[in-house]
Design a protein around this motif. Sequence first.
Motif, PDB file in Angstrom:
ATOM      1  N   UNK A 186       0.818  -1.210   0.000  1.00 16.87           N
ATOM      2  CA  UNK A 186       0.000   0.000   0.000  1.00 16.87           C
ATOM      3  C   UNK A 186       0.853   1.262   0.000  1.00 16.87           C
ATOM      4  N   UNK A 187       1.813   1.328   0.910  1.00 15.94           N
ATOM      5  CA  UNK A 187       2.648   2.532   0.993  1.00 15.94           C
ATOM      6  C   UNK A 187       3.451   2.763  -0.286  1.00 15.94           C
ATOM      7  N   UNK A 188       4.095   1.731  -0.887  1.00 19.68           N
ATOM      8  CA  UNK A 188       4.799   1.975  -2.158  1.00 19.68           C
ATOM      9  C   UNK A 188       3.892   2.461  -3.280  1.00 19.68           C
ATOM     10  N   UNK A 189       2.653   1.952  -3.334  1.00 22.04           N
ATOM     11  CA  UNK A 189       1.723   2.382  -4.388  1.00 22.04           C
ATOM     12  C   UNK A 189       1.396   3.861  -4.239  1.00 22.04           C
ATOM     13  N   UNK A 190       1.050   4.294  -3.010  1.00 20.75           N
ATOM     14  CA  UNK A 190       0.707   5.702  -2.789  1.00 20.75           C
ATOM     15  C   UNK A 190       1.942   6.585  -2.978  1.00 20.75           C
ATOM     16  N   UNK A 191       3.097   6.104  -2.523  1.00 21.65           N
ATOM     17  CA  UNK A 191       4.332   6.870  -2.730  1.00 21.65           C
ATOM     18  C   UNK A 191       4.614   7.053  -4.212  1.00 21.65           C
ATOM     19  N   UNK A 192       4.464   5.975  -4.984  1.00 18.39           N
ATOM     20  CA  UNK A 192       4.673   6.060  -6.436  1.00 18.39           C
ATOM     21  C   UNK A 192       3.669   7.028  -7.069  1.00 18.39           C
ATOM     22  N   UNK A 193       2.429   6.989  -6.609  1.00 17.95           N
ATOM     23  CA  UNK A 193       1.395   7.869  -7.138  1.00 17.95           C
ATOM     24  C   UNK A 193       1.711   9.334  -6.830  1.00 17.95           C
ATOM     25  N   UNK A 194       2.132   9.628  -5.599  1.00 16.36           N
ATOM     26  CA  UNK A 194       2.467  11.001  -5.226  1.00 16.36           C
ATOM     27  C   UNK A 194       3.661  11.523  -6.021  1.00 16.36           C
ATOM     28  N   UNK A 195       4.680  10.676  -6.192  1.00 19.21           N
ATOM     29  CA  UNK A 195       5.832  11.082  -7.000  1.00 19.21           C
ATOM     30  C   UNK A 195       5.422  11.299  -8.451  1.00 19.21           C
ATOM     31  N   UNK A 196       4.492  10.473  -8.918  1.00 16.10           N
ATOM     32  CA  UNK A 196       4.020  10.569 -10.299  1.00 16.10           C
ATOM     33  C   UNK A 196       3.282  11.894 -10.533  1.00 16.10           C
ATOM     34  N   UNK A 197       2.307  12.224  -9.686  1.00 11.62           N
ATOM     35  CA  UNK A 197       1.518  13.441  -9.912  1.00 11.62           C
ATOM     36  C   UNK A 197       2.337  14.700  -9.659  1.00 11.62           C
ATOM     37  N   UNK A 198       3.282  14.637  -8.710  1.00 11.75           N
ATOM     38  CA  UNK A 198       4.125  15.816  -8.468  1.00 11.75           C
ATOM     39  C   UNK A 198       5.096  16.044  -9.614  1.00 11.75           C
ATOM     40  N   UNK A 199       5.631  14.963 -10.176  1.00  9.08           N
ATOM     41  CA  UNK A 199       6.550  15.096 -11.316  1.00  9.08           C
ATOM     42  C   UNK A 199       5.822  15.638 -12.553  1.00  9.08           C
ATOM     43  N   UNK A 200       4.643  15.099 -12.814  1.00 10.86           N
ATOM     44  CA  UNK A 200       3.846  15.604 -13.945  1.00 10.86           C
ATOM     45  C   UNK A 200       3.459  17.060 -13.703  1.00 10.86           C
ATOM     46  N   UNK A 201       3.153  17.394 -12.438  1.00  8.68           N
ATOM     47  CA  UNK A 201       2.830  18.781 -12.113  1.00  8.68           C
ATOM     48  C   UNK A 201       3.994  19.712 -12.373  1.00  8.68           C
TER      49      UNK A 201
END
Length: 781
Positions: free
Chosen positions: A223-238
């Motif tokens: 769970x934590x790696x998935x949310x961490x990956x998601x947060x890094x993904x949306x912040x990088x795209x941002x």
Amino acid sequence: MDLETGVYQNYVKKESWRTVLTLAYQSLGVVYGDLSTSPLYVYKNTFEEDIHHSETNEEIFGVLSFVFWTLTLVPLLKYVFIVLRADDNGEGGTFALYSLLCRHARVNSLPNGQLADEELFEYKKDSIGLAPKSSFGSRLKSTLEKHRVLQRFLLVLALIGTCMVIGDGILTPAISVFSAVSGLELSMSKEHHKYVEVPVACIILIGLFALQHYGTHRVGFLFAPVVLLWLLCISSIGLYNIFHWNPHVYRALSPYYMYKFFRKTQRGGWMSLGGILLCITGSEAMFADLGHFSQLSIKIAFTSLVYPSLILAYMGQAAYLSRHHTMESDYQIGFYVSVPEKLRWPVLVIAILAAVVGSQAIITGTFSIIKQCSSLGCFPKVKIIHTSSKIHGQIYIPEINWLLMVLCLAVTIGFRDTRRMGNASGLAVITVMLVTTCLMSLVIVLCWQKSVFLAVAFVFFFGSIEALYFTASLTKFLEGAWVPVALAFIFLVIMCVWHYGTLKKYEFDLQNKVSINWLLSLGPSLGIVRVRGIGLVHTELVSGIPAIFSHFVTNLPAFHQVLVFLCIKSVPVPHVKPEERFLVGHIGPREYRLYRCIVRYGYRDVHKDDMEFEKDLVCSIAEFIRSGSGSPGHVNEDPLKDEDKMTVVGTCSSHTEGIQMSEDDTDNIEAAGPSELKEIPSPSPSPVIKPRKRVRFIVPKSPEIETGAREELQELMEAREAGIAYILGHSYVKAKQGSSLIKKLVINYGYEFLRRNSRPSTHALTVPHASTLEVGMMYHV
């Protein structure tokens, strides 16, 4: 199943930085799954109907400014820096605040409270019981204690917040999964998309709920790696969108853009706040899931990763949209349109996984809060399965799980768009926050003993913000916002009817309990034959003899040689320490062999299974017999009545220096190991009845046990070898003649329907059917 050994680790606040950082990392998957997926649908819901994206960009920059300041003021300032401090011995949530108020103002919704409960460690912690310093706080405390109407209003307020949390447990999985799946819209034609989006979302939701009974401990590490990956993904795209499309988007963070937004959009802008509100969905989880982590770990995770990632994601979307006003696709405003085309499929997969993780967290939280309600007598008894023997709080409730699944699918199929789902979810979220704000104002005065002006300032500041969003959400009542209101109303009626019926039933038991003089007049044999064994008479009473016992004595030809009146009750604290678990006392003279045993659990405690519970119960009675009435843990409820004297006794594991019990299947038992202990031998088994197990008590050599106590212990040992029988009384409650029509409807139909379709109060013991004697009685309340 004994999870008590790990429960009290949360109280050790001297944690290493490594531990804090590990907890902060783990909190990503449990606490922030819902909040982190909000960028999927915030802009889309906001621009769906009330306002439109124009060439001037005043709308998009105004929305970004609102999102930034809402995230800053509500999750960051209110929850991280203020509300998290209002924990109930490490636990958070609506019921934690209510529990704090119950103890400080002595406003208890549980009818079987005792003075002995106020001696519990968690009850006295943080100087509980001291009068508030301010005169207003003292007057408020006395007013709450005197007026039952105010106490009921406080309970209903807490229940409204709880019901909205349950409603959010239905709406969040629907909108999160549906929004994640909506990315397929950019990869296929509109004609095909409408036939794919809803079925795919429903399949994912069915799979999510179907896997609940396996628990999350097997896949929780993902769970934590998935949310961490998601947060890094949306912040990088941002970040990419900011630098590539509009590096000056940061100017929109100024509050001036909110003024320009309202000046241009006026009423439409106010109504669109219902969409902007969705940026803080999941903020309450920071407080509700506090018991699994620590304040510091949740603060670090939010301030260092979650908050900046969300701000970058919203800024990036705004930067992209500020340069794109007309699009070829019908997908005008949304998350996926701002994702670079080559990354859309990987981002879609990560988004679906993050939505599932966020949904899982809110489903588990719904199970937890229903368990709390049930423990505090505000929800019918349900079957609670602990899916992990190591992780405290991992529970599964089958009936609630399937009910949530059906309602979640109904919302998904019925609405089929994020706009109406968002309207429904927004109203549920903001209502919970308003309830938290109201309860927090009382906590500031009564518990923290701060100035009333500070409480008023807290309510005025945060209440004004939340009231603005609340009124905007109400304008969407006919467009989906009616769903959480309807769900909350149904659950609130269930909770109030159950609580009212439970109170009336207890009042009847209390008024019709049997006098101790009647028991003494029967003599030591109780006027019947006493046979080998232990009889556990289950009762809700904490004093006196239940009326159903006289029914047993007058109708049964024989009874057990040792009788224990067993009361299993909840107290308004999250956990009860093992060494404070049992209250044990004699009923009548010692030779009667009658005991009262009160087992106390907190609203977050795990109930043990039957074998472990039986061992702890017998061991606690034996320790009570050994220690005698002069022990330091002695609690005297009423000095004038010996039968009401109770002694605090812990579980076997909590008093290693006291008496211990050993059970063996063989007849050849080795001598006791430790030299400082000695064995009380078990009497020889009867030639007719061969016991299944041989029981022995191992007691310290010092102090020496008197002869009467030794005989009592031997008789208890003999009774334990013969077995334990559970005597259960089933009551059928009816409103007495002359009652009002409303009372008859509530008791005769509402409460009776819930009682027939809920688990018995003794279900937590997993009582074996072969050892059970059940007798029914009709109560007129």
